[in-house]
Scaffold this active site. Sequence first.
Site, short mmCIF file in Angstrom:
data_model
loop_
_atom_site.label_atom_id
_atom_site.label_comp_id
_atom_site.label_asym_id
_atom_site.label_seq_id
_atom_site.Cartn_x
_atom_site.Cartn_y
_atom_site.Cartn_z
CE LYS A 53 -0.86 -0.96 4.81
NZ LYS A 53 -1.86 -1.16 5.88
CB THR A 54 3.04 2.78 2.25
OG1 THR A 54 3.95 1.73 2.71
CG2 THR A 54 2.11 2.88 3.06
CE LYS A 63 20.19 7.53 0.36
NZ LYS A 63 20.29 6.72 -0.77
CG HIS A 120 34.29 -9.79 45.21
ND1 HIS A 120 33.77 -8.46 44.74
CD2 HIS A 120 34.42 -9.56 46.45
CE1 HIS A 120 34.13 -7.62 45.71
NE2 HIS A 120 34.73 -8.34 46.61
CG ASN A 127 42.59 -24.30 38.52
OD1 ASN A 127 42.27 -24.83 37.56
ND2 ASN A 127 43.80 -23.68 38.61
#
Length: 513
Positions: A65-66, A137, A275, A417
């Site tokens: 449509k557009t 743009k 931590h 580890n």
Amino acid sequence: MTSKRALISVSDKTGIVAFSKELSWLGYEIISTGGTQKALEEAGINTLNIEEVTHFPEMLDGRVKTLHPMIHGGLLGKRSLTSHLETMKEHNIIPIDLVCVNLYPFKETLEKPGVTEEEIIENIDIGGPSMLRSASKNFESVTVLVESSDYETVLSEIKENTETSLETRKKLAAKAFRHTASYDALIADYLTNSVGVTEPESLTLTFDLQQTLRYGENNHQKASFYADKQKKAYAISSAKQLHGKELSFNNIKDADACLRIIREFDTPAAVAVKHMNPCGIGIGETIFDAFTHAYESDPVSIFGGIIALNKEVDLKTAEKLSHIFLEIIIAPSFSEEAFDLLSQKKNIRLLSLEMAQKETVKAKEYTSVLGGLLVQEYDDLVENEEDWQVVTKRQPTPEERRALAFAYKAVKHVKSNAIVIANDVQTLGVGAGQMNRVGSVQIALDQAKDKLTGAVLSSDAFFPMADSVEKIGEAGIKAIIQPGGSIKDQESIDMADKYGITMIFTNTRHFKH
């Protein structure tokens, strides 16, 4: 003919009638279509239908449509180029000065229960992104809006200066391109997943700004918190803050670590994190018992920690929590009495999160490195204890086996580890992040030194040499669980046998760097 034209077509109609009335009063001719045109006409705002501009009927069930030169020529034509203006005049193309468009609800459609692929595909907007991109743009001349939050700014500038500033148009164009990029990323993700592509040649991710943070890991670092565009139920981004200061960068990372750990448990459980490492994990018959076990795991390190509990916090548990300085408490809910007590502390953060939704953990994890991004699956492997192999002469007792299973759930969430010493209800010692495994063993032993009777030990990866096992045996621990896989496994097995230790190989490693 009026001097200005605006094209308005929105799915989110928040504020659109008031905005359009103002534009109309300011002399804009409004082009619209579908539900937006109906809403504007019902409010007494005159509009032009798209077909009156294109002189071409809407077709293919609204798919086209557009997408027409009369629309895109009006958007893309450069007003500063005589050749463009002459071409537009030749073809009777009238410039469009403002575009207000937001897109078909693709994300909302994805999230609908029982949605079909046909419905999902039909909610991929084509015309809307095309108009936004064309208008953006040509921001030199065209104002583009994708959010109602920008309506007032645009109206104010038009009222004051008869048009928006170039700076505003450029900012809005950038926002529109972010909007369409995010929209396309969701579509790409859906289609990529639907055809089973696991390593696409380009990775398209999209996240929404949830919080601008005061700073990052350190106060000289700027930071922000972005949430997954497709909101996940079991995630720190979905937690509801009920009380306290806003979350910091480090709070969020530690809270996330808490959630990753506590999702391992279905029985009442409590996790304390400092931590990003657990300093205490406890389970029990009640949430009070679970937190007591977690607290007693390491009553020193828990100070200033982050706590997650997977059951409602009752008054008895809240009383125990209230005696400790804590940064955050996360739970599915708080009883009224518990909340009243805990919220007396001004700064403590109280967060609620439905823990039952833990199956929605994101399947992929992303880690930034200089110049790139590492992607991996989330480590949600469910251990099958039937695949575990007892490699020593002595078999584990039922009590030891329960404790080993608990310890192995915990160790996968400790930085490598990683070593965890535990019994069947709580961690007793945690050795995290050391450059060699013997160092992690020693740290865990030192922490658990008064509680080693009946304790077991888990390791996130194999013991490369027998020295760790020897140290464990000398300490009196009689049960070990580890992945195995070292070329010197037999030396560790022999050392375990020497000390009467039962040792299980899981054949699955859980490194956490």
